[in-house]
Write a protein that holds these residues in place. Sequence first.
Motif, PDB file in Angstrom:
ATOM      1  N   ILE A 193     -37.229   3.974 -83.074  1.00  0.00           N
ATOM      2  CA  ILE A 193     -36.612   3.702 -83.431  1.00  0.00           C
ATOM      3  C   ILE A 193     -37.389   1.691 -83.501  1.00  0.00           C
ATOM      4  CG2 ILE A 193     -34.761   0.816 -82.878  1.00  0.00           C
ATOM      5  CD1 ILE A 193     -33.185   3.864 -81.911  1.00  0.00           C
ATOM      6  N   PRO A 194     -38.246   1.187 -84.589  1.00  0.00           N
ATOM      7  CA  PRO A 194     -39.048  -0.023 -84.088  1.00  0.00           C
ATOM      8  C   PRO A 194     -38.369  -1.433 -83.799  1.00  0.00           C
ATOM      9  CG  PRO A 194     -39.076   0.735 -86.444  1.00  0.00           C
ATOM     10  CD  PRO A 194     -37.885   1.103 -85.705  1.00  0.00           C
ATOM     11  N   VAL A 195     -38.607  -1.995 -82.970  1.00  0.00           N
ATOM     12  CA  VAL A 195     -37.987  -4.089 -81.999  1.00  0.00           C
ATOM     13  C   VAL A 195     -39.703  -4.551 -82.020  1.00  0.00           C
ATOM     14  CG1 VAL A 195     -36.476  -2.489 -81.369  1.00  0.00           C
ATOM     15  CG2 VAL A 195     -38.415  -2.906 -79.706  1.00  0.00           C
ATOM     16  N   LYS A 196     -39.126  -5.374 -82.345  1.00  0.00           N
ATOM     17  CA  LYS A 196     -39.950  -6.555 -82.467  1.00  0.00           C
ATOM     18  C   LYS A 196     -40.280  -7.109 -80.616  1.00  0.00           C
ATOM     19  CE  LYS A 196     -39.000  -9.021 -85.840  1.00  0.00           C
ATOM     20  NZ  LYS A 196     -38.189  -9.494 -87.054  1.00  0.00           N
ATOM     21  N   ALA A 197     -41.630  -7.173 -80.136  1.00  0.00           N
ATOM     22  CA  ALA A 197     -41.562  -7.433 -79.304  1.00  0.00           C
ATOM     23  C   ALA A 197     -42.968  -8.637 -79.195  1.00  0.00           C
ATOM     24  CB  ALA A 197     -42.477  -6.016 -78.586  1.00  0.00           C
ATOM     25  N   ASP A 198     -43.015  -8.936 -77.606  1.00  0.00           N
ATOM     26  CA  ASP A 198     -43.998 -10.058 -77.155  1.00  0.00           C
ATOM     27  C   ASP A 198     -45.333  -9.063 -76.741  1.00  0.00           C
ATOM     28  OD1 ASP A 198     -42.298 -11.495 -77.116  1.00  0.00           O
ATOM     29  OD2 ASP A 198     -41.352 -11.005 -75.481  1.00  0.00           O
ATOM     30  N   SER A 199     -46.440  -9.854 -77.479  1.00  0.00           N
ATOM     31  CA  SER A 199     -47.747  -9.126 -77.125  1.00  0.00           C
ATOM     32  C   SER A 199     -48.503  -9.061 -76.415  1.00  0.00           C
ATOM     33  CB  SER A 199     -48.476  -9.551 -78.676  1.00  0.00           C
ATOM     34  OG  SER A 199     -48.054 -11.372 -78.862  1.00  0.00           O
ATOM     35  N   GLY A 200     -48.057  -9.840 -74.821  1.00  0.00           N
ATOM     36  CA  GLY A 200     -48.946  -9.456 -73.905  1.00  0.00           C
ATOM     37  C   GLY A 200     -49.733  -9.979 -74.097  1.00  0.00           C
ATOM     38  N   SER A 225     -26.231   1.014 -85.669  1.00  0.00           N
ATOM     39  CA  SER A 225     -26.160   2.778 -85.250  1.00  0.00           C
ATOM     40  C   SER A 225     -26.557   3.669 -86.401  1.00  0.00           C
ATOM     41  CB  SER A 225     -24.530   2.804 -84.697  1.00  0.00           C
ATOM     42  OG  SER A 225     -23.251   2.731 -85.689  1.00  0.00           O
ATOM     43  N   GLU A 226     -26.273   2.621 -87.496  1.00  0.00           N
ATOM     44  CA  GLU A 226     -26.899   3.529 -89.007  1.00  0.00           C
ATOM     45  C   GLU A 226     -28.220   3.637 -88.988  1.00  0.00           C
ATOM     46  OE1 GLU A 226     -26.283   4.502 -92.690  1.00  0.00           O
ATOM     47  OE2 GLU A 226     -24.753   3.894 -91.432  1.00  0.00           O
ATOM     48  N   ILE A 227     -28.966   3.064 -88.123  1.00  0.00           N
ATOM     49  CA  ILE A 227     -30.040   3.797 -87.189  1.00  0.00           C
ATOM     50  C   ILE A 227     -30.126   4.868 -87.084  1.00  0.00           C
ATOM     51  CG2 ILE A 227     -33.069   3.666 -85.955  1.00  0.00           C
ATOM     52  CD1 ILE A 227     -32.024   1.096 -86.080  1.00  0.00           C
ATOM     53  N   GLU A 228     -29.681   5.701 -86.580  1.00  0.00           N
ATOM     54  CA  GLU A 228     -29.317   6.849 -85.542  1.00  0.00           C
ATOM     55  C   GLU A 228     -28.960   8.255 -86.935  1.00  0.00           C
ATOM     56  OE1 GLU A 228     -27.192   7.934 -82.408  1.00  0.00           O
ATOM     57  OE2 GLU A 228     -27.959   6.182 -81.741  1.00  0.00           O
ATOM     58  N   ASN A 229     -28.144   7.461 -87.714  1.00  0.00           N
ATOM     59  CA  ASN A 229     -27.618   8.137 -88.980  1.00  0.00           C
ATOM     60  C   ASN A 229     -28.779   8.775 -89.958  1.00  0.00           C
ATOM     61  OD1 ASN A 229     -24.674   8.047 -87.972  1.00  0.00           O
ATOM     62  ND2 ASN A 229     -24.528   6.434 -89.266  1.00  0.00           N
ATOM     63  N   LEU A 230     -30.272   7.454 -90.134  1.00  0.00           N
ATOM     64  CA  LEU A 230     -31.390   7.519 -90.684  1.00  0.00           C
ATOM     65  C   LEU A 230     -31.937   9.113 -90.830  1.00  0.00           C
ATOM     66  CD1 LEU A 230     -32.223   4.543 -91.577  1.00  0.00           C
ATOM     67  CD2 LEU A 230     -31.224   6.142 -92.942  1.00  0.00           C
ATOM     68  N   ASN A 231     -31.765   9.903 -89.172  1.00  0.00           N
ATOM     69  CA  ASN A 231     -32.416  10.598 -88.610  1.00  0.00           C
ATOM     70  C   ASN A 231     -31.928  12.248 -89.127  1.00  0.00           C
ATOM     71  OD1 ASN A 231     -33.961  12.099 -86.614  1.00  0.00           O
ATOM     72  ND2 ASN A 231     -31.857  12.280 -85.801  1.00  0.00           N
ATOM     73  N   SER A 242     -34.464  -2.942 -92.539  1.00  0.00           N
ATOM     74  CA  SER A 242     -33.897  -3.892 -93.203  1.00  0.00           C
ATOM     75  C   SER A 242     -32.880  -3.583 -92.125  1.00  0.00           C
ATOM     76  CB  SER A 242     -32.784  -3.468 -94.469  1.00  0.00           C
ATOM     77  OG  SER A 242     -32.490  -2.175 -94.537  1.00  0.00           O
ATOM     78  N   LEU A 243     -32.451  -2.533 -91.066  1.00  0.00           N
ATOM     79  CA  LEU A 243     -31.454  -3.015 -89.865  1.00  0.00           C
ATOM     80  C   LEU A 243     -31.896  -3.182 -89.150  1.00  0.00           C
ATOM     81  CD1 LEU A 243     -29.938   1.068 -90.344  1.00  0.00           C
ATOM     82  CD2 LEU A 243     -29.178  -0.912 -91.584  1.00  0.00           C
ATOM     83  N   TYR A 244     -30.874  -3.493 -88.246  1.00  0.00           N
ATOM     84  CA  TYR A 244     -31.474  -4.786 -86.890  1.00  0.00           C
ATOM     85  C   TYR A 244     -31.277  -3.180 -85.676  1.00  0.00           C
ATOM     86  CZ  TYR A 244     -30.544  -7.667 -83.086  1.00  0.00           C
ATOM     87  OH  TYR A 244     -30.222  -8.147 -82.027  1.00  0.00           O
ATOM     88  N   ALA A 245     -32.551  -4.443 -84.600  1.00  0.00           N
ATOM     89  CA  ALA A 245     -33.124  -3.590 -83.658  1.00  0.00           C
ATOM     90  C   ALA A 245     -33.434  -4.917 -82.972  1.00  0.00           C
ATOM     91  CB  ALA A 245     -33.369  -2.293 -84.264  1.00  0.00           C
ATOM     92  N   ALA A 246     -33.181  -4.762 -81.157  1.00  0.00           N
ATOM     93  CA  ALA A 246     -34.089  -5.392 -80.606  1.00  0.00           C
ATOM     94  C   ALA A 246     -33.359  -4.775 -79.212  1.00  0.00           C
ATOM     95  CB  ALA A 246     -32.923  -7.089 -81.213  1.00  0.00           C
ATOM     96  N   ALA A 247     -35.129  -5.657 -78.853  1.00  0.00           N
ATOM     97  CA  ALA A 247     -34.517  -5.107 -76.873  1.00  0.00           C
ATOM     98  C   ALA A 247     -34.689  -6.203 -76.622  1.00  0.00           C
ATOM     99  CB  ALA A 247     -36.378  -5.279 -76.359  1.00  0.00           C
ATOM    100  N   GLU A 248     -33.703  -5.892 -74.964  1.00  0.00           N
ATOM    101  CA  GLU A 248     -32.647  -6.540 -74.467  1.00  0.00           C
ATOM    102  C   GLU A 248     -33.093  -8.360 -74.374  1.00  0.00           C
ATOM    103  OE1 GLU A 248     -32.219  -5.271 -70.405  1.00  0.00           O
ATOM    104  OE2 GLU A 248     -29.998  -5.952 -70.519  1.00  0.00           O
ATOM    105  N   VAL A 258     -24.992  -7.170 -85.794  1.00  0.00           N
ATOM    106  CA  VAL A 258     -23.991  -6.488 -86.351  1.00  0.00           C
ATOM    107  C   VAL A 258     -23.254  -6.382 -85.659  1.00  0.00           C
ATOM    108  CG1 VAL A 258     -24.403  -3.786 -85.827  1.00  0.00           C
ATOM    109  CG2 VAL A 258     -26.667  -4.636 -86.252  1.00  0.00           C
ATOM    110  N   PRO A 259     -21.637  -6.205 -85.944  1.00  0.00           N
ATOM    111  CA  PRO A 259     -20.690  -5.533 -85.502  1.00  0.00           C
ATOM    112  C   PRO A 259     -19.830  -5.419 -84.386  1.00  0.00           C
ATOM    113  CG  PRO A 259     -20.449  -5.161 -87.829  1.00  0.00           C
ATOM    114  CD  PRO A 259     -22.150  -5.935 -87.518  1.00  0.00           C
ATOM    115  N   ALA A 260     -20.396  -5.905 -83.694  1.00  0.00           N
ATOM    116  CA  ALA A 260     -19.485  -5.535 -81.842  1.00  0.00           C
ATOM    117  C   ALA A 260     -19.199  -3.220 -82.106  1.00  0.00           C
ATOM    118  CB  ALA A 260     -18.811  -5.597 -81.497  1.00  0.00           C
ATOM    119  N   ASP A 261     -18.526  -2.974 -83.281  1.00  0.00           N
ATOM    120  CA  ASP A 261     -18.179  -1.409 -82.916  1.00  0.00           C
ATOM    121  C   ASP A 261     -19.379  -0.759 -83.826  1.00  0.00           C
ATOM    122  OD1 ASP A 261     -17.796  -2.442 -85.285  1.00  0.00           O
ATOM    123  OD2 ASP A 261     -16.146  -1.669 -86.209  1.00  0.00           O
TER     124      ASP A 261
END
Length: 425
Positions: A193-200, A225-231, A242-248, A258-261
């Motif tokens: 899962i690619p997530v945007k990050a800080d470059s440290g 959760s769609e990301i897992e289905n792509l597997n 195009s799908l949402y993914a982010a670190a905490e 993304v809706p909560a469910d």
Amino acid sequence: MKLTQYFFPTLRDDPQEAQIVSHKLMLRGGFITQSSSGIYSWLPMGLKVLNKISDIIREEQNKVGHIEVLMPTIQSSDLWRESGRYEDYGKEMLRFTDRHDREMLYGPTNEELITDIFRTFIKSYKHIPLTLYQIQWKFRDEIRPRFGVMRGREFLMKDGYSFDLDMEGAKKSYKAHYEAYLRTFKRMGLTAIPVKADSGAIGGDMSHEFQILAQTGESTLYYDSEIENLNGQDLDIDKLQSLYAAAEEKHDPSICPVPADKLKVAKGIEVGHIFYFGTKYSDPFGATVMGSDGEPVTVHMGSYGIGVSRLVAAIIEASHDDNGIIWPEAVAPFKVGLVNLKPSDETTSALCEKFYVSALAKGIEILYDDRDERAGVKFADMDLIGLPFQVIIGPKGAATGRVEIKIRKTGERQDLSFEDALKLF
Ligand code: P5A
């Protein structure tokens, strides 16, 4: 390979120092052994996995035209003073002096060295875009090395560096890496899962981490959760992007689309990290080329890393059960494990030998457990080391020329004729 002639130093009991399953299984299965804190020797079976992972990475890099080099592990401090990182890098960098009192270091990364090579040899726009990469050991004096090779002090990294004329070109190089990384991890049986990050410490404007899901991961991820289905399907990179993914740290519930469910929260292990940093290194190093109009242009750069040795542990975290490792076929140390249930029985041993020799002739990577051990020990060891297929031959089957196949991942068993079993591989 016959086990009686191999070097296979398994441990019977759970090693006390191991807190996570991959570390425990790697020590128990004789894949690695600790040499000092955060520093490991790779034993034959571990080295085989490490090499298979390196080969997949190499193939996917070569496919997109990136060129392999090999830089030294030891660097002079001079280049790091030029970039200003010598002081900044802090205690993670292992520094020492040689006999002439020159300040040296064991490279934690290679942006400086590669920029120096570039400025020495590349003088014209005609030779770029260019991406050079290597697979080489790094050293970072981590404050808390832990979890075995997951966070080591000495570790193997694939590190690549791109050189482009402008930001637009650099973004294309970045995208080529992004896509090649997804293909690379998929070939290893992983969902990354690619997530945007800080470059440290590397610096720059744009950065992504590649995280694979595992309960013991150190990062918390929020993603569609769609990301897992792509597997499992053909890799649709545009869809994935195009799908949402982010670190905490980057996840903001108030703007999350993304809706909560449909939003999943899970732990991830960072197995790759890519950076675009423009002229951060090329500027102080004077890495310029002559542009098509004859004017000098300072090149735009990016760097791209994969934790090769970390991947060995990460794959185990993602793929194991209570009995041991379940290697995805692409990285397994051997494809088939052959178990001789009764070496003292002539018919059994003759059929095992025939299977072993026939498999080798077909180019199948096979590990033959010909040890004079109890069946229970052999079954346990075979499950522990996680080869994808087991071929089990005992006196009963041998008398009628039949063998049993066990698929490690599903536990499914099949009783087959010798010939049919051989055809499976
Ligand atoms: C990118 C290539 C860099 O160093 N410079 C060159 C950039 N990036 S990074 O994120 O710091 O590291 C790249 C990957 O290396 C793995 N890694 C480690 N693996 C094991 N033990 C460690 N201590 C360790 N530190 C980093 C990670 O997978 C990381 O994504």
